[in-house]
Design a protein around this motif. Sequence first.
Motif, short mmCIF file in Angstrom:
data_model
loop_
_atom_site.label_atom_id
_atom_site.label_comp_id
_atom_site.label_asym_id
_atom_site.label_seq_id
_atom_site.Cartn_x
_atom_site.Cartn_y
_atom_site.Cartn_z
N ASN A 1 0.85 -1.20 0.00
CA ASN A 1 0.00 0.00 0.00
C ASN A 1 0.89 1.25 0.00
OD1 ASN A 1 0.62 0.63 2.83
ND2 ASN A 1 -0.73 -1.09 3.31
N GLY A 2 0.25 2.40 -0.09
CA GLY A 2 1.00 3.64 -0.15
C GLY A 2 1.68 4.00 1.16
N THR A 3 1.06 3.62 2.26
CA THR A 3 1.65 3.90 3.57
C THR A 3 2.96 3.12 3.73
OG1 THR A 3 -0.60 4.15 4.41
CG2 THR A 3 1.15 4.00 6.04
N LEU B 1 5.61 4.85 1.80
CA LEU B 1 6.13 6.00 2.54
C LEU B 1 7.12 5.55 3.62
CD1 LEU B 1 2.82 8.02 2.80
CD2 LEU B 1 4.98 8.97 1.93
N SER C 1 -3.49 17.11 4.79
CA SER C 1 -3.20 15.85 4.10
C SER C 1 -3.94 14.73 4.80
CB SER C 1 -1.70 15.57 4.15
OG SER C 1 -1.42 14.23 3.75
N ALA D 1 -1.55 9.45 6.45
CA ALA D 1 -0.50 8.43 6.22
C ALA D 1 0.94 8.96 6.28
CB ALA D 1 -0.75 7.72 4.89
N VAL E 1 3.21 16.87 0.21
CA VAL E 1 2.13 15.99 -0.25
C VAL E 1 1.40 16.73 -1.37
CG1 VAL E 1 0.09 14.68 0.42
CG2 VAL E 1 1.87 15.15 2.12
N ASP F 1 5.13 12.76 -1.48
CA ASP F 1 3.92 11.94 -1.39
C ASP F 1 3.06 12.29 -2.59
OD1 ASP F 1 1.43 10.85 -0.93
OD2 ASP F 1 1.56 11.04 1.25
N THR G 1 0.81 10.21 -3.80
CA THR G 1 -0.23 9.17 -3.79
C THR G 1 -1.56 9.66 -4.36
OG1 THR G 1 -0.72 9.84 -1.53
CG2 THR G 1 0.70 7.93 -1.81
N GLU G 2 -1.84 10.96 -4.25
CA GLU G 2 -3.11 11.48 -4.76
C GLU G 2 -2.95 12.10 -6.14
OE1 GLU G 2 -4.74 14.20 -1.90
OE2 GLU G 2 -4.69 12.72 -0.30
N ASN H 1 -4.89 2.49 -3.71
CA ASN H 1 -6.04 2.02 -2.93
C ASN H 1 -7.34 2.26 -3.70
OD1 ASN H 1 -7.29 4.48 -2.32
ND2 ASN H 1 -6.31 4.70 -0.33
N LYS I 1 -7.97 5.75 -5.56
CA LYS I 1 -6.92 6.46 -6.29
C LYS I 1 -7.12 6.31 -7.81
CE LYS I 1 -5.24 8.15 -2.61
NZ LYS I 1 -4.46 7.56 -1.58
N GLY J 1 -2.44 -1.13 -2.69
CA GLY J 1 -1.14 -1.19 -3.37
C GLY J 1 -0.42 0.14 -3.28
#
Length: 384
Positions: free
Chosen positions: A58-60, A63, A84, A87, A146, A172, A174-175, A198, A201, A208
């Motif tokens: 996952n993204g966490t 990180l 944010s 995470a 982020v 980050d 992720t978004e 996730n 996303k 993931g």
Amino acid sequence: MKKWPVPLCAPEIPPAAWRLVKECLDGGWISSVGHFVGRFEKLLAKKTAARHAVATVNGTAALHLALLAAGVGPGDEVLVSTLSFIAPANAVRYVGAHPVFVDAEPNHWQMDVARVADFLADRCRWKGGAWINRRTGRRVRALLPVHVLGHPCDMAPLLALARQYDLAVVEDATESLGALYRGKPVGAMGDVGCLSFNGNKIISTGGGGMVLTNRTRWAREARSLSTQAKLPGLEYIHSRVGYNYRLTNIQAALGCSQAVKLNDHVAAKRRIAERYRHGFAGLHGLRPPAEAPWAFSTFWLYTITIDGSARNSRRLIRGLLDRGVEARPLWQPLHLSPAHRGCQVLGGQIAERLWAQGVSLPSSVGLSPEQQARVIRCVKSLHT
Ligand SMILES: *Cc1c(COP(=O)(O)O)cnc(C)c1O
């Protein structure tokens, strides 16, 4: 589970996903060994112009590994965007470091570069070969901007500050997979970056993530730590304490089916943003999100602000939910989070205002014009 007539951000599963996942199931390649993992990494490395990509659960986790690869450790400090999802701040804590939260700038809601610059110049001192936060006596090690809601941070001045103060830059992204900063993809602009796949996303593998970096040694480090630090070869020998953070082949197959569609997904989200902008034009007290001159945003989650106190935005959200339209507020700023109580914050009032006023609207890649018209109609009738 409630099925929303108009969901907030549903995944877009292309027909090819069935074939690729079936290939995993038929061949028995369902765990982390299997060729889709490597293929997915290559596809995403290409999309983000990163030399290396390491897929994670996952993204966490990505990180966490990124911070470990960057050498951030116990007692260090990391400057993190306060507006944010939680995470990145949690990941800072996993490695024993401390977040220093940085407010958002009011126009595009990303990490406020001016506050970072002022903090480093006025509130840190050079001692023993490192920059020390005068208030806490701790070493400032890294910046963790982020890119929130699909919009890139102002990276050039952040990268310049990082060079000047010898800080690692952990992005980050992720978004914001697919977003561009001055024409360059986000995610691998700093030393190391992270993606998430996730459920909501822009590409989803169920769960993931991915570590991106141009540094060969850091990529090797992240990869090793993601597989229990097992040394290559027949014997089960582990060089140190690692993690079980590898993505599985089934998830990677789902990811491969969507990675090739990334540009289409971004285009769809930008079309949705454009329709919202038109639909809400002229509405008093409702503000659309702004795109910076240096930004190509994915508008991952289209978020408006409603003037006034939180009561106004929450009334709108409840009204939308009652009408089958899934909407939600922005995250509680991390400097207010009970999980990170007592951490230092640089500013914070902008993030607090955005928390009070922000409303994220349905932004699925597959959102139909009819569904979107319904959202716009509901917003207009509720926003008085
Ligand atoms: C989604 C997200 C992550 C990663 O989330 P996972 O669920 O662990 O994949 C990290 N940071 C931000 C800002 C996010 O929005």
